[in-house]
Design an enzyme around this catalytic site. Structure first.
Site, PDB file in Angstrom:
ATOM      1  CG  ASN A   1      -1.692   1.222   1.443  1.00  0.00           C
ATOM      2  OD1 ASN A   1      -1.768   2.061   0.549  1.00  0.00           O
ATOM      3  ND2 ASN A   1      -2.322   1.357   2.603  1.00  0.00           N
ATOM      4  CD1 TRP A   2       3.855   1.401  -2.750  1.00  0.00           C
ATOM      5  CD2 TRP A   2       3.661   2.472  -4.716  1.00  0.00           C
ATOM      6  NE1 TRP A   2       4.717   0.811  -3.639  1.00  0.00           N
ATOM      7  CE2 TRP A   2       4.627   1.445  -4.853  1.00  0.00           C
ATOM      8  CE3 TRP A   2       3.366   3.270  -5.827  1.00  0.00           C
ATOM      9  CZ2 TRP A   2       5.296   1.204  -6.051  1.00  0.00           C
ATOM     10  CZ3 TRP A   2       4.038   3.027  -7.024  1.00  0.00           C
ATOM     11  CH2 TRP A   2       4.993   2.013  -7.131  1.00  0.00           C
ATOM     12  CE  LYS A   3      -0.009   3.028   4.909  1.00  0.00           C
ATOM     13  NZ  LYS A   3       0.151   3.080   6.353  1.00  0.00           N
TER      14      LYS A   3
ATOM     15  CG  HIS B   1      -5.597   1.672   5.543  1.00  0.00           C
ATOM     16  ND1 HIS B   1      -5.118   2.574   6.471  1.00  0.00           N
ATOM     17  CD2 HIS B   1      -4.582   0.810   5.297  1.00  0.00           C
ATOM     18  CE1 HIS B   1      -3.854   2.271   6.748  1.00  0.00           C
ATOM     19  NE2 HIS B   1      -3.506   1.198   6.044  1.00  0.00           N
TER      20      HIS B   1
ATOM     21  CD  GLU C   1      -2.631   5.257   7.114  1.00  0.00           C
ATOM     22  OE1 GLU C   1      -2.634   5.339   5.875  1.00  0.00           O
ATOM     23  OE2 GLU C   1      -1.687   4.768   7.763  1.00  0.00           O
TER      24      GLU C   1
ATOM     25  CD  GLU D   1      -3.038  -2.694   7.398  1.00  0.00           C
ATOM     26  OE1 GLU D   1      -1.967  -2.928   6.834  1.00  0.00           O
ATOM     27  OE2 GLU D   1      -3.650  -1.621   7.254  1.00  0.00           O
TER      28      GLU D   1
ATOM     29  N   GLY E   1       2.959   1.948  10.811  1.00  0.00           N
ATOM     30  CA  GLY E   1       3.895   3.061  10.658  1.00  0.00           C
ATOM     31  C   GLY E   1       4.651   3.403  11.930  1.00  0.00           C
TER      32      GLY E   1
ATOM     33  CB  SER F   1       5.767  -2.331  11.744  1.00  0.00           C
ATOM     34  OG  SER F   1       5.373  -1.007  12.068  1.00  0.00           O
TER      35      SER F   1
ATOM     36  N   GLY G   1       3.124  -1.217   4.237  1.00  0.00           N
ATOM     37  CA  GLY G   1       3.208   0.216   3.973  1.00  0.00           C
ATOM     38  C   GLY G   1       4.633   0.603   3.624  1.00  0.00           C
ATOM     39  N   GLY G   2       5.357   1.129   4.598  1.00  0.00           N
ATOM     40  CA  GLY G   2       6.703   1.679   4.389  1.00  0.00           C
ATOM     41  C   GLY G   2       7.650   0.765   3.620  1.00  0.00           C
TER      42      GLY G   2
HETATM   43  P1  13P Z   1       3.460   0.076   7.662  1.00  0.00           P
HETATM   44  O1  13P Z   1       3.924  -1.200   7.024  1.00  0.00           O
HETATM   45  O2  13P Z   1       4.204   1.289   7.209  1.00  0.00           O
HETATM   46  O3  13P Z   1       3.365  -0.061   9.146  1.00  0.00           O
HETATM   47  O4  13P Z   1       1.944   0.319   7.135  1.00  0.00           O
HETATM   48  C1  13P Z   1       1.022  -0.704   7.234  1.00  0.00           C
HETATM   49  C2  13P Z   1      -0.209  -0.326   6.506  1.00  0.00           C
HETATM   50  O5  13P Z   1      -0.957   0.536   6.915  1.00  0.00           O
HETATM   51  C3  13P Z   1      -0.480  -1.002   5.224  1.00  0.00           C
HETATM   52  O6  13P Z   1      -1.768  -0.744   4.788  1.00  0.00           O
END
Ligand code: 13P
Length: 242
Positions: A12-14, A98, A100, A164, A170, A202, A223-224
């Site tokens: 997920n590149w956000k 998600h 977020e 999640e 994050g 993470s 994510g990251g």
């Molecule tokens: P991180 O891997 O950066 O913690 O993000 C997880 C995430 O929200 C994937 O959708």
């Protein structure tokens, strides 16, 4: 039984990436050749602006997805994108619910409607659930997640659940394999044997093997560590062949 499910490694590149990122699937492909990954699905969910510029999944073996969608197919919804539009731009999956997006106001009912919209458009929804740190500390994690699933997951033939924990996103704090195992076993009981269950929060090369090896973990939502193709490839290589 759940172990026969095909792993899904999803990035997920956000809100990251410009047009130069459209070539990243080719970089991924050189790091992890398609013929060496016939046992798993690899997915990138870029910002909607990039979707139609991303290299063709047929050439790279890297599938594409959206990060959210509106429940309606079209209409006066300024700033939104429909599931049909994502499909038209090359997506085969879409993330819904998600944390977020939930933090921006999406309710379980909204997530349910978005998941239905995804199916209507021919996309597979990745429905996200997860407890906050306060809920976990209060011993309510399983109850919260079970209630989110009950309310957010419509009756669908094809969907994916991503667990999640909000406190692990994050933050660098990953849930322990024991926590993930316990939660995924509970989710498996609730949704049955056919649904792929992803862990997110993470995930990185250093912890991928211990998480992806768990009985009811069928992949990861990253994510990251999914922004760089070398770390994404390392994580994907840790997914056990079925
Ligand atoms: P991180 O891997 O950066 O913690 O993000 C997880 C995430 O929200 C994937 O959708």
């Amino acid at each position: 039984m759940a172990k026969t499910l095909r792993p899904l490694i999803a990035a997920n590149w956000k809100m990251h990436g410009d047009m130069s990122w459209a070539f990243k699937p080719a970089d991924f492909n050189t790091l992890f050749l398609t013929e060496d990954r016939t046992h798993l699905d690899v997915l990138i969910c870029p910002p909607a602006t990039l979707l139609s510029s991303m290299l063709d999944p047929e050439q790279t073996g890297v599938l594409l997805g959206g990060q959210d969608c509106h429940a309606n197919a079209a209409g006066a919804h300024t700033g939104n994108v429909s599931a049909e539009m994502l499909k038209d731009a090359g997506a085969s999956y879409v993330i819904v619910g998600h944390s977020e997006r939930r933090a921006e106001g999406d309710t379980d009912a909204d997530v349910n409607a978005k998941a239905k919209a995804a199916a209507r458009a021919g996309l597979t929804p990745i429905i996200c659930v997860g407890e906050t740190e306060a809920e976990r500390d209060a011993g309510k994690a399983q109850k919260v997640v079970a209630a989110q699933i009950k309310a957010s997951v419509p009756k669908l033939k094809d969907y994916v659940i991503a667990y999640e924990p909000v406190w692990a996103i994050g933050t660098g704090k990953t849930a322990t394999p024991e926590d993930v195992d316990e939660m995924h076993n509970a989710i498996r009981e609730q949704v049955g044997a056919k649904v792929r269950l992803l862990y997110g929060g993470s995930v990185k090369p250093a912890n991928a093997e211990s998480l992806l090896g768990l009985k009811n973990v069928n992949g990861a939502l990253i994510g990251g560590a999914g922004l760089e193709m070398d770390s994404l490839a390392e994580i994907a290589k840790a997914a056990p062949a079925k």
